[in-house]
Each structure stands twice: as structure tokens, then as C-alpha cells.
Motif scaffolding. Sequence first.
Motif, short mmCIF file in Angstrom:
data_model
loop_
_atom_site.label_atom_id
_atom_site.label_comp_id
_atom_site.label_asym_id
_atom_site.label_seq_id
_atom_site.Cartn_x
_atom_site.Cartn_y
_atom_site.Cartn_z
N PRO A 37 43.95 -2.70 37.13
CA PRO A 37 42.68 -3.43 37.16
C PRO A 37 42.33 -3.96 38.55
CG PRO A 37 44.41 -4.87 36.39
CD PRO A 37 45.08 -3.56 36.74
N PHE A 38 43.07 -3.52 39.57
CA PHE A 38 42.87 -4.05 40.92
C PHE A 38 42.31 -3.03 41.91
CE2 PHE A 38 46.48 -6.41 39.09
CZ PHE A 38 45.89 -7.66 39.01
N VAL A 39 42.73 -1.76 41.77
CA VAL A 39 42.33 -0.75 42.74
C VAL A 39 41.42 0.27 42.05
CG1 VAL A 39 43.11 0.97 44.41
CG2 VAL A 39 44.54 -1.04 43.91
N GLY A 40 40.20 0.41 42.57
CA GLY A 40 39.25 1.36 42.02
C GLY A 40 39.40 2.73 42.66
N TYR A 41 39.06 3.76 41.89
CA TYR A 41 39.14 5.15 42.36
C TYR A 41 37.90 5.89 41.89
CZ TYR A 41 44.16 4.14 42.78
OH TYR A 41 45.36 3.59 43.10
N ASN A 42 37.59 7.03 42.53
CA ASN A 42 36.58 7.90 41.94
C ASN A 42 37.23 8.73 40.82
OD1 ASN A 42 37.76 10.26 43.01
ND2 ASN A 42 36.53 10.16 44.87
N TYR A 43 36.42 9.54 40.16
CA TYR A 43 36.91 10.26 38.97
C TYR A 43 38.07 11.21 39.31
CZ TYR A 43 36.66 13.41 34.91
OH TYR A 43 36.94 14.18 33.81
N LYS A 44 37.87 12.03 40.35
CA LYS A 44 38.89 13.02 40.70
C LYS A 44 40.19 12.35 41.13
CE LYS A 44 36.42 17.25 41.62
NZ LYS A 44 35.03 16.88 41.24
N ASP A 45 40.09 11.27 41.87
CA ASP A 45 41.29 10.57 42.32
C ASP A 45 42.01 9.88 41.16
OD1 ASP A 45 40.85 11.46 44.86
OD2 ASP A 45 40.05 9.56 45.62
N GLN A 76 44.45 -9.13 28.11
CA GLN A 76 44.75 -9.88 29.33
C GLN A 76 43.46 -10.11 30.11
OE1 GLN A 76 47.56 -6.56 30.17
NE2 GLN A 76 48.70 -8.16 31.23
N ALA A 77 43.32 -11.31 30.66
CA ALA A 77 42.11 -11.65 31.42
C ALA A 77 41.92 -10.70 32.60
CB ALA A 77 42.20 -13.08 31.93
N VAL A 78 43.03 -10.26 33.18
CA VAL A 78 42.95 -9.44 34.39
C VAL A 78 42.45 -8.02 34.10
CG1 VAL A 78 45.35 -8.61 34.34
CG2 VAL A 78 44.20 -8.97 36.53
N THR A 79 42.65 -7.53 32.88
CA THR A 79 42.18 -6.17 32.55
C THR A 79 40.86 -6.19 31.77
OG1 THR A 79 43.64 -6.20 30.61
CG2 THR A 79 44.44 -5.05 32.58
N ALA A 80 40.56 -7.32 31.14
CA ALA A 80 39.31 -7.42 30.38
C ALA A 80 38.13 -7.47 31.34
CB ALA A 80 39.33 -8.66 29.49
N GLY A 81 36.95 -7.07 30.85
CA GLY A 81 35.73 -7.23 31.63
C GLY A 81 35.61 -6.30 32.81
N LYS A 82 36.27 -5.15 32.75
CA LYS A 82 36.15 -4.19 33.84
C LYS A 82 35.76 -2.81 33.31
CE LYS A 82 38.97 -6.72 37.01
NZ LYS A 82 40.25 -6.98 37.64
N HIS A 83 35.18 -2.01 34.20
CA HIS A 83 34.80 -0.64 33.84
C HIS A 83 35.97 0.30 34.12
CE1 HIS A 83 30.72 -2.02 33.50
NE2 HIS A 83 30.52 -2.13 34.79
N TYR A 84 36.27 1.17 33.16
CA TYR A 84 37.37 2.14 33.32
C TYR A 84 36.86 3.56 33.13
CZ TYR A 84 40.31 -1.98 32.86
OH TYR A 84 40.89 -3.22 33.05
#
Length: 153
Positions: A37-45, A76-84
Amino acid sequence: MEHPNKVPLTQILLLRSAQCPDPYVPLDQALCIYVDPFVGYNYKDTIALCKSHGGDILMIDDCYTLGLVYDFIDSQAVTAGKHYWLGASDEQAEGIWKFVDNRPVPMGTPFWGTTEPNNGPTYNCAILHASYNHQWYDIPCTGTYFPICLRKI
Ligand SMILES: [Ca+2]
């Protein structure tokens, strides 16, 4: 008389079956999950990241797994509320959604958001939308969102 510290075989099997290789944690007795929930990636990565950890980008085609994954995100608060990222695309043929392993993607409720996917040839990937109870929304594959990987125990 049995040894007082003896662990029943069923419990040993249960513990053993719940072991997941790092960085995964158990999702149930058969599946392991890894969420960053901390590091974003593009789709392929994201696809490559999950492969490098011996698993696959999130693919869901049944309500049981959907419930497990969404409960895990919300636990968990840290994983909730994010786009996956969802491991699905219609890049090969517009409107024909396939998972990365080429299985067909279920359409409609309860998987996709209302009227989704609806953005045509420039929106060929999909996310679990944080604002809509993780329902799926199509999105450009070049966006940056968070990875979820699954693997069997
Ligand atoms: Ca599309």
C-alpha cells in the motif's frame, strides 16, 4: 497417557498449510496475499512485481475470493482506501476483457462498478476503486496504483 505438549495432527496440518513465503501472508488455507500500500506501479510493472515474488497480479472470478480480498484490504487502515490493480485488460480486443492468464473476466455485478467498463480504447486496464467498495473501473494502463499479488500456498 499423551504427552501434555502434543499438538494434534490436524492442528499441525492447519499451521503448515497457512504458511506463506515472505512477503506473502495467508488469505485462507490455500491462498497467500501480498499487498504493497506504499509503492505505486503501472500495470506492466505490477505484473512483473508479482511474478518476481512467485505469484500473480490479482485475478478474481468468484465471490468467495472477492470477499476474502476485500475484507483483507479493509482490515487495516494502511491498505484500506486505496486503488489497486486488477490483473485484467482489454488491450488485445476492445471490450473483451481477459485476465493476464487469458481467462475471461466476469462482467457486471458484483465485480464492476455501475455501467463499467465504459471508457473505450484508451482505458484498457482496471482498478479496484477505493471510493466504490473496490468495484472495478477501467483506467489507462499507464496510471500508478498499488499492487496486490496472490499465490497458492
Ligand atoms: Ca478498453
